[in-house]
Motif scaffolding. Structure first.
Motif, PDB file in Angstrom:
ATOM      1  N   SER A 287       0.807  -1.233   0.020  1.00  0.00           N
ATOM      2  CA  SER A 287       0.075  -0.039   0.102  1.00  0.00           C
ATOM      3  C   SER A 287       0.852   1.118  -0.107  1.00  0.00           C
ATOM      4  O   SER A 287       1.918   1.441   0.916  1.00  0.00           O
ATOM      5  N   LEU A 288       0.752   2.142  -1.051  1.00  0.00           N
ATOM      6  CA  LEU A 288       1.569   3.177  -1.293  1.00  0.00           C
ATOM      7  C   LEU A 288       0.667   4.511  -1.570  1.00  0.00           C
ATOM      8  O   LEU A 288      -0.158   4.510  -2.157  1.00  0.00           O
ATOM      9  N   ASP A 289       1.053   5.792  -1.065  1.00  0.00           N
ATOM     10  CA  ASP A 289       0.416   6.814  -1.434  1.00  0.00           C
ATOM     11  C   ASP A 289       1.194   7.740  -2.332  1.00  0.00           C
ATOM     12  O   ASP A 289       0.551   8.691  -2.919  1.00  0.00           O
ATOM     13  N   ARG A 290       2.538   7.592  -2.353  1.00  0.00           N
ATOM     14  CA  ARG A 290       3.426   8.677  -3.157  1.00  0.00           C
ATOM     15  C   ARG A 290       4.390   7.822  -3.835  1.00  0.00           C
ATOM     16  O   ARG A 290       5.170   6.705  -3.403  1.00  0.00           O
ATOM     17  N   ILE A 291       4.828   8.124  -4.973  1.00  0.00           N
ATOM     18  CA  ILE A 291       5.918   7.561  -5.806  1.00  0.00           C
ATOM     19  C   ILE A 291       7.252   7.536  -4.948  1.00  0.00           C
ATOM     20  O   ILE A 291       8.092   6.507  -5.063  1.00  0.00           O
ATOM     21  N   GLU A 292       7.356   8.654  -4.141  1.00  0.00           N
ATOM     22  CA  GLU A 292       8.672   8.578  -3.300  1.00  0.00           C
ATOM     23  C   GLU A 292       8.784   7.346  -2.275  1.00  0.00           C
ATOM     24  O   GLU A 292       9.724   7.059  -2.019  1.00  0.00           O
ATOM     25  N   ILE A 314      19.397  -0.330 -12.938  1.00  0.00           N
ATOM     26  CA  ILE A 314      18.667   0.914 -13.325  1.00  0.00           C
ATOM     27  C   ILE A 314      17.014   0.652 -13.041  1.00  0.00           C
ATOM     28  O   ILE A 314      16.624  -0.385 -12.773  1.00  0.00           O
ATOM     29  N   LEU A 315      16.305   1.967 -12.937  1.00  0.00           N
ATOM     30  CA  LEU A 315      14.987   1.566 -12.784  1.00  0.00           C
ATOM     31  C   LEU A 315      14.125   2.416 -13.898  1.00  0.00           C
ATOM     32  O   LEU A 315      14.441   3.124 -14.415  1.00  0.00           O
ATOM     33  N   GLY A 316      13.015   1.619 -14.145  1.00  0.00           N
ATOM     34  CA  GLY A 316      12.047   2.254 -14.932  1.00  0.00           C
ATOM     35  C   GLY A 316      10.584   2.358 -14.303  1.00  0.00           C
ATOM     36  O   GLY A 316      10.236   1.270 -13.187  1.00  0.00           O
ATOM     37  N   VAL A 317       9.783   2.982 -14.803  1.00  0.00           N
ATOM     38  CA  VAL A 317       8.360   3.357 -14.039  1.00  0.00           C
ATOM     39  C   VAL A 317       7.248   3.208 -15.154  1.00  0.00           C
ATOM     40  O   VAL A 317       7.334   4.258 -16.226  1.00  0.00           O
ATOM     41  N   ASN A 318       6.317   2.567 -15.025  1.00  0.00           N
ATOM     42  CA  ASN A 318       5.156   2.588 -15.849  1.00  0.00           C
ATOM     43  C   ASN A 318       4.050   3.269 -15.257  1.00  0.00           C
ATOM     44  O   ASN A 318       3.451   2.924 -14.422  1.00  0.00           O
ATOM     45  N   ILE A 319       4.047   4.534 -15.823  1.00  0.00           N
ATOM     46  CA  ILE A 319       2.986   5.671 -15.191  1.00  0.00           C
ATOM     47  C   ILE A 319       1.778   5.136 -15.575  1.00  0.00           C
ATOM     48  O   ILE A 319       0.753   5.273 -14.505  1.00  0.00           O
ATOM     49  N   ASP A 320       1.493   4.754 -16.794  1.00  0.00           N
ATOM     50  CA  ASP A 320       0.031   4.484 -17.291  1.00  0.00           C
ATOM     51  C   ASP A 320      -0.817   5.654 -17.010  1.00  0.00           C
ATOM     52  O   ASP A 320      -1.971   5.731 -16.639  1.00  0.00           O
ATOM     53  N   ALA A 321      -0.338   6.735 -17.837  1.00  0.00           N
ATOM     54  CA  ALA A 321      -0.888   8.190 -17.552  1.00  0.00           C
ATOM     55  C   ALA A 321      -2.358   8.088 -18.272  1.00  0.00           C
ATOM     56  O   ALA A 321      -3.100   8.858 -17.661  1.00  0.00           O
ATOM     57  N   TYR A 349       8.556  15.070 -13.673  1.00  0.00           N
ATOM     58  CA  TYR A 349       9.419  14.147 -14.053  1.00  0.00           C
ATOM     59  C   TYR A 349      10.602  14.621 -14.301  1.00  0.00           C
ATOM     60  O   TYR A 349      11.585  14.095 -13.916  1.00  0.00           O
ATOM     61  N   ALA A 350      10.922  15.892 -14.769  1.00  0.00           N
ATOM     62  CA  ALA A 350      12.209  16.352 -14.953  1.00  0.00           C
ATOM     63  C   ALA A 350      12.836  16.608 -13.470  1.00  0.00           C
ATOM     64  O   ALA A 350      14.136  16.212 -13.168  1.00  0.00           O
ATOM     65  N   ASP A 351      12.180  16.988 -12.557  1.00  0.00           N
ATOM     66  CA  ASP A 351      12.896  17.064 -11.183  1.00  0.00           C
ATOM     67  C   ASP A 351      13.240  15.967 -10.595  1.00  0.00           C
ATOM     68  O   ASP A 351      14.076  15.574 -10.014  1.00  0.00           O
ATOM     69  N   LEU A 352      12.251  14.943 -10.714  1.00  0.00           N
ATOM     70  CA  LEU A 352      12.332  13.490  -9.876  1.00  0.00           C
ATOM     71  C   LEU A 352      13.702  12.815 -10.772  1.00  0.00           C
ATOM     72  O   LEU A 352      14.371  12.213 -10.013  1.00  0.00           O
ATOM     73  N   ILE A 353      13.617  13.061 -11.952  1.00  0.00           N
ATOM     74  CA  ILE A 353      14.961  12.433 -12.663  1.00  0.00           C
ATOM     75  C   ILE A 353      16.167  13.044 -12.495  1.00  0.00           C
ATOM     76  O   ILE A 353      17.388  12.251 -12.360  1.00  0.00           O
ATOM     77  N   ALA A 354      15.994  14.299 -12.227  1.00  0.00           N
ATOM     78  CA  ALA A 354      17.268  15.123 -11.674  1.00  0.00           C
ATOM     79  C   ALA A 354      17.881  14.390 -10.193  1.00  0.00           C
ATOM     80  O   ALA A 354      19.003  14.538 -10.144  1.00  0.00           O
ATOM     81  N   ARG A 380      12.356  17.972 -23.131  1.00  0.00           N
ATOM     82  CA  ARG A 380      13.139  18.166 -21.898  1.00  0.00           C
ATOM     83  C   ARG A 380      13.986  16.951 -21.230  1.00  0.00           C
ATOM     84  O   ARG A 380      14.950  17.150 -20.589  1.00  0.00           O
ATOM     85  N   LEU A 381      13.565  15.702 -21.622  1.00  0.00           N
ATOM     86  CA  LEU A 381      14.170  14.433 -21.201  1.00  0.00           C
ATOM     87  C   LEU A 381      14.927  13.911 -22.070  1.00  0.00           C
ATOM     88  O   LEU A 381      15.527  12.757 -21.829  1.00  0.00           O
ATOM     89  N   ASN A 382      15.539  14.603 -23.143  1.00  0.00           N
ATOM     90  CA  ASN A 382      16.327  13.896 -24.025  1.00  0.00           C
ATOM     91  C   ASN A 382      17.868  13.310 -23.442  1.00  0.00           C
ATOM     92  O   ASN A 382      18.336  14.158 -22.757  1.00  0.00           O
ATOM     93  N   GLU A 383      17.937  12.200 -23.605  1.00  0.00           N
ATOM     94  CA  GLU A 383      19.128  11.519 -23.457  1.00  0.00           C
ATOM     95  C   GLU A 383      19.402  11.286 -21.923  1.00  0.00           C
ATOM     96  O   GLU A 383      20.236  10.768 -21.421  1.00  0.00           O
ATOM     97  N   LYS A 384      18.336  11.707 -21.276  1.00  0.00           N
ATOM     98  CA  LYS A 384      18.339  11.591 -19.853  1.00  0.00           C
ATOM     99  C   LYS A 384      17.415  10.353 -19.241  1.00  0.00           C
ATOM    100  O   LYS A 384      17.575   9.604 -18.120  1.00  0.00           O
ATOM    101  N   CYS A 385      16.619   9.997 -20.416  1.00  0.00           N
ATOM    102  CA  CYS A 385      15.465   9.184 -19.945  1.00  0.00           C
ATOM    103  C   CYS A 385      14.704   8.559 -21.155  1.00  0.00           C
ATOM    104  O   CYS A 385      14.527   9.073 -22.143  1.00  0.00           O
ATOM    105  N   THR A 386      14.612   7.231 -21.313  1.00  0.00           N
ATOM    106  CA  THR A 386      13.861   6.397 -22.439  1.00  0.00           C
ATOM    107  C   THR A 386      12.492   6.477 -22.178  1.00  0.00           C
ATOM    108  O   THR A 386      11.960   6.326 -21.219  1.00  0.00           O
TER     109      THR A 386
END
Length: 502
Positions: A287-292, A314-321, A349-354, A380-386
């Protein structure tokens, strides 16, 4: 005593039988081939004399042809098994099979009545206890058998040599109109049959159709699930761990298994033994409330396993937006009660990946309709995240500035493309899936995953053979799932061995 006439008649009968036998042997080059094989056996002097003869004569046998394609209902009353029959070495037998799973049941939206680690969430609005999704039309074993029977009619007598030719027969029969799952199961059974007859892995069969050597995809292992699969306010669907780019394939898979076990131990210590129970896809669902919170849990598991981000995993996240997008308010809701605009979410996303540079993959980070947002996110995320996308959409080329400040529409070559993600059973046949990979641009990467756990044993073979850049695998929660990880190295070792032999 026999009369002279009877003796003469019997002599003539034996003479005619001898002449027929000689004609038969000559037509099949029997005497010449037997002498050739025996001479070779005397030269080689194998320890298993008759085994050598059997292998030698097997190479001279006629090509097996399809004699039957049958659907066998399994004991659960929902799943069907497809069997391909042929005559091999004079014996009628099943040479290949595959499972045709039923469609997944309607997925209820879970009552998210608890917050972090089992505490009662009284702030959750009652309206969030939603009704089931519209039911998926039932596909009974009888209906599957009817589709398979239609495909069987066009396959009877066809040689089990070329998968593309066999798949074309299935596709042209119109059988896929009834059920793509059934025709894919037939195609897989045919592919497995050819694999068995050639004594080659399925990955090699598929890769030969594509005229490319098998390559090792990046393994995406499901470790945590949220959204409808778990309690809490977090709507993010899944978290993946992947081997670091600097780690070889086999070592990386070992790190994944180690991390998964460590994550189960961490959950057990924090919330009790029951929290280490896994979903059918092998992932944990606390049971989680926040991605953090999810990121903190995985950091604890990584530390306990004596591993490091970037160095090992490394880590990947399926947001399913798509499921988190509120169409009425035109905003996203990754956590219940917290709405974000497209620009706000991109900044998040940019702040989280930073802050967490080991997050190197996002799947479905924005809704399908948010084309402008996709364009901004890529820049914004070029070369930082696939970025992975599991639905059909067209992301326009990113604009560049002309000489006089005018906007041009040519794509910028330094902007990496979006990776298209597929489930293997979205297609009619294996060849249909192969054509999708073949027609994609040479620099376009594709991810291959699964939606049914009943028949994922072929997923690794397909992903490697087709040249998929990524392959989504269930969490290694049990021995069956762990074998899928071992299968990756088995296929690659086999492929390398075949290349060295040639």
């Amino acid at each position: 005593m026999e009369s002279r006439t009877d003796l003469e008649r019997r002599r003539l009968e034996r003479q005619r039988e001898k002449e027929k036998a000689l004609i038969y042997l000559n037509e099949n080059r029997g005497q010449a081939e037997c002498e050739k094989v025996l001479n070779e056996a005397c030269r080689v002097k194998p320890d298993d004399f008759y085994g050598f003869l059997a292998r030698s004569f097997a190479k001279l046998a006629q090509e097996p042809v399809v004699t039957a394609v049958e659907s066998v209902a399994c004991v659960d009353g929902k799943t069907s098994k497809v069997e391909v029959h042929c005559v091999l070495h004079g014996i009628q037998q099943v040479i290949g099979s595959s499972v045709c799973p039923p469609p997944p049941p309607p997925e209820p939206i879970a009552e998210k009545s608890t917050s972090s680690f089992g505490k009662r969430n009284k702030s959750r609005p009652s309206s969030e206890v939603a009704v089931d999704r519209p039911p998926t039309p039932a596909v009974t074993p009888e209906a599957v058998a009817e589709v398979i029977a239609k495909a069987a009619k066009v396959l009877m007598g066809k040689p089990l040599t070329n998968l593309e030719d066999l798949d074309k027969q299935v596709e042209d029969s119109g059988a896929e109109i009834g059920n793509k799952r059934a025709t894919m199961a037939v195609s897989l059974a045919l592919a497995q049959s050819i694999s068995q007859l050639r004594k080659e892995p399925l990955a090699t069969i598929v890769s030969k159709n594509k005229e490319r050597d098998p390559i090792c995809p990046i393994v995406m292992s499901k470790v945590l699930s949220g959204g409808r699969h778990a309690n809490g306010k977090l709507k993010v669907r899944q978290f993946y761990v992947m081997p670091s780019k600097e780690v070889d394939c086999q070592k990386g898979l070992q790190y994944i298994l180690r991390f998964h076990a460590s994550l189960g131990n961490v959950l057990s210590l924090k919330s009790g033994p029951s929290s280490r129970a896994t979903l059918p896809d092998g992932s944990y669902a606390p049971s989680l409330d926040r991605i953090e919170q999810a990121l903190d849990l995985m950091q604890d598991a990584l530390t306990a396993a004596d591993l490091e981000w970037d160095t090992h995993l490394i880590l990947g996240v399926n947001i399913d937006a798509q499921t988190c997008f509120n169409t009425e308010k035109n905003k996203y809701e990754l956590t219940v009660g917290q709405l974000k605009s497209s620009d706000d979410l991109i900044n998040f996303y940019a702040d989280l990946i930073a802050q967490k540079p080991h997050i190197q993959l996002l799947e479905d980070p924005l809704a399908k309709s948010d084309v402008a947002g996709w364009t901004k996110l890529r820049e914004r995320l070029n070369e930082k995240c696939t970025l992975l996308c599991s639905y059909e959409m067209t992301v326009p080329s990113l604009p560049s500035q002309g000489e006089e400040g005018e906007t041009e529409t040519e794509p910028q070559e330094d902007i990496q493309p979006v990776v298209r993600s597929y489930n293997w059973n979205e297609f009619q046949t294996v060849s249909h899936l192969s054509r999708t990979f073949s027609t994609s641009a040479t620099d376009e990467k594709i991810a291959l995953g699964f939606s049914d756990l009943e028949d994922i044993d072929c997923l690794v073979d397909l992903a490697i053979g087709l040249g998929s850049a990524y392959v989504k695998l269930p969490g290694p929660a049990n021995g069956f799932f762990a074998t899928q990880y071992n299968r990756v190295t088995e296929i690659l070792v086999s492929a390398i061995s075949d290349e060295s032999d040639n």
